[in-house]
Design an enzyme around this catalytic site. Structure first.
Site, PDB file in Angstrom:
ATOM      1  N   VAL A  69     -58.453 -40.350  11.811  1.00 15.73           N
ATOM      2  CA  VAL A  69     -58.320 -38.776  11.770  1.00 15.73           C
ATOM      3  C   VAL A  69     -57.467 -38.700  10.103  1.00 15.73           C
ATOM      4  CG1 VAL A  69     -56.704 -36.911  12.361  1.00 15.73           C
ATOM      5  CG2 VAL A  69     -58.220 -37.994  14.070  1.00 15.73           C
ATOM      6  N   THR A  72     -59.945 -38.873   7.301  1.00 12.09           N
ATOM      7  CA  THR A  72     -60.756 -37.732   7.419  1.00 12.09           C
ATOM      8  C   THR A  72     -59.977 -36.360   6.864  1.00 12.09           C
ATOM      9  OG1 THR A  72     -62.264 -38.378   9.210  1.00 12.09           O
ATOM     10  CG2 THR A  72     -62.285 -36.041   8.556  1.00 12.09           C
ATOM     11  N   GLU A  73     -58.711 -36.460   7.205  1.00  8.79           N
ATOM     12  CA  GLU A  73     -57.906 -35.381   6.922  1.00  8.79           C
ATOM     13  C   GLU A  73     -57.361 -35.256   5.356  1.00  8.79           C
ATOM     14  OE1 GLU A  73     -57.353 -32.552   8.246  1.00  8.79           O
ATOM     15  OE2 GLU A  73     -57.775 -33.069  10.222  1.00  8.79           O
ATOM     16  N   SER A  74     -57.115 -36.558   4.895  1.00  7.92           N
ATOM     17  CA  SER A  74     -56.533 -36.374   3.660  1.00  7.92           C
ATOM     18  C   SER A  74     -56.609 -37.545   2.740  1.00  7.92           C
ATOM     19  CB  SER A  74     -54.899 -36.805   3.812  1.00  7.92           C
ATOM     20  OG  SER A  74     -54.367 -38.036   4.307  1.00  7.92           O
TER      21      SER A  74
END
Length: 179
Positions: A69, A72-74
């Site tokens: 996650v 994917t996010e940052s």
């Protein structure tokens, strides 16, 4: 139509998350390696790996899922922000961070807050059959209200792409653990 088949194939393959056959040191190395691919600062990568392992142990969330996650996010950039207003490594929205009681600008608070939010989505949707984890990941992106509104993963291209990206990152991490 091929997109939907790919999406469903990805979703089905991680329905309950694969069991890990590694030691904590191996997990550290895998997380550190993944973070260092995007973030060239060894001190930050060490911090990220330790923060993920801490949050994972504290809230009983698979560290590879947290890492997927975060990737994917940052892409492991501590100062990340989005046009929608999401903040930090786990890209928490200010209202979400406030409801959890964390400061999204504090890196550890951000990782802990993102893990708590992910744990909440796993608790909410993990029992939704073979796609429970996939639905929880979709809820992390689109919010639980969208999941309830559509009775599952909403038809938002962003959310569907997000689930596939997290799945791909998770599988890459899992495969790194196997060596």
């Amino acid at each position: 139509m091929p997109y939907i088949k790919l999406f469903l194939a990805c979703a089905a393959s991680w329905l309950l998350l694969l069991p890990l056959r590694t030691e904590a040191a191996d997990l550290y190395s895998v997380i550190y390696s993944d973070a260092s691919y995007y973030n060239g600062n060894p001190v930050e990568c060490d911090w990220i790996a330790n923060a993920v392992l801490y949050a994972s142990a504290s809230y009983n969330v698979d560290p590879l899922l947290i890492t997927a996650v975060m990737e994917t996010e940052s892409h492991f950039y501590m100062g990340a922000g989005s046009h929608a207003g999401a903040i930090g490594l786990m890209q928490l929205m200010p209202n979400t961070a406030a409801s959890i009681g964390v400061n999204p600008y504090d890196p550890l608070g951000n990782v802990i807050g993102g893990t708590i939010y992910l744990r909440t989505q796993l608790d909410n949707f993990g029992g939704w059959g073979e796609y429970g984890v996939t639905t929880a990941v979709a809820a992390y992106n689109a919010g639980p209200e969208a999941i309830y509104q559509y009775g599952g993963i909403p038809p938002y291209r962003e959310t569907r792409d997000y689930v596939v990206k997290v799945h791909r990152a998770y599988m890459n991490l899992y495969n790194m653990c196997q060596y």
